[in-house]
Write a protein that holds these residues in place. Sequence first.
Motif, PDB file in Angstrom:
ATOM      1  N   SER A  35       0.755  -1.172   0.030  1.00 60.50           N
ATOM      2  CA  SER A  35      -0.045  -0.180   0.037  1.00 60.50           C
ATOM      3  C   SER A  35       0.803   1.234  -0.018  1.00 60.50           C
ATOM      4  CB  SER A  35      -1.019  -0.020   1.285  1.00 60.50           C
ATOM      5  OG  SER A  35      -0.150   0.032   2.529  1.00 60.50           O
ATOM      6  N   ARG A  36       0.468   2.268  -0.431  1.00 60.60           N
ATOM      7  CA  ARG A  36       0.910   3.713  -0.537  1.00 60.60           C
ATOM      8  C   ARG A  36       0.388   4.549   0.081  1.00 60.60           C
ATOM      9  NH1 ARG A  36       3.446   3.557  -6.488  1.00 60.60           N
ATOM     10  NH2 ARG A  36       1.230   3.283  -6.956  1.00 60.60           N
ATOM     11  N   HIS A  37       0.942   5.450   0.730  1.00 59.68           N
ATOM     12  CA  HIS A  37       0.100   6.892   1.397  1.00 59.68           C
ATOM     13  C   HIS A  37       0.927   7.911   1.274  1.00 59.68           C
ATOM     14  CE1 HIS A  37      -3.068   8.545   3.799  1.00 59.68           C
ATOM     15  NE2 HIS A  37      -2.267   9.326   4.323  1.00 59.68           N
ATOM     16  N   GLU A  48      -3.040  11.009  -1.166  1.00 64.03           N
ATOM     17  CA  GLU A  48      -3.289   9.886  -1.966  1.00 64.03           C
ATOM     18  C   GLU A  48      -2.978   8.711  -1.191  1.00 64.03           C
ATOM     19  OE1 GLU A  48      -1.652  10.445  -6.040  1.00 64.03           O
ATOM     20  OE2 GLU A  48      -0.599  12.020  -5.204  1.00 64.03           O
ATOM     21  N   ASP A  80      -3.093   4.441  -2.075  1.00 66.51           N
ATOM     22  CA  ASP A  80      -3.217   3.522  -3.150  1.00 66.51           C
ATOM     23  C   ASP A  80      -3.152   2.043  -2.493  1.00 66.51           C
ATOM     24  OD1 ASP A  80      -3.236   4.977  -5.292  1.00 66.51           O
ATOM     25  OD2 ASP A  80      -1.008   4.828  -5.155  1.00 66.51           O
TER      26      ASP A  80
END
Length: 160
Positions: free
Chosen positions: A59-61, A74, A76
């Motif tokens: 995951s990405r933040h 954002e 993901d």
Amino acid sequence: MNPPVSLSPGQWPTAMEQGRVADAAFAAAYARSTDLQRAWIKTGLAAVFAALGGPLPASRHQREVLGHDLDLTEADAPLDYVVVLCGRDFLSPARLVAAVVPALCARARDVAAVRVGGAWPKPLLTALELCGVETACRVTSRDLTGLVAKLPAKGRGAVV
């Protein structure tokens, strides 16, 4: 808003489950492939994997302060599922690998390949086996409409 999830990981709509290819068919297709055929598929798989840069993070933040009390955030997360659709005239293991590997690198929880209107050729089953895709199904064109309508029960996903 995300739809309620009623199909757990590994479960697929009824039309897919009824047309699911047995593990023995994957094994037989693999066994009937020559070393050279498997090497070609593996080479293509490695090339697509390298071009994509390997697996994405789980995951990405990201948060960016824009000023004037504005923030841009954002986030993901992997999709719950990806279904790769193939028509009966689709015969290319390399193209199948090119369609499946991005979903795997994006860490989609469930990836399935669905062939509409025809049996799975052995080279395509071998490609799926080498990619690690456990679910291949065969459906009719009539089943396809109902199938697409039922996929949101798996959560967030994509059909390619």
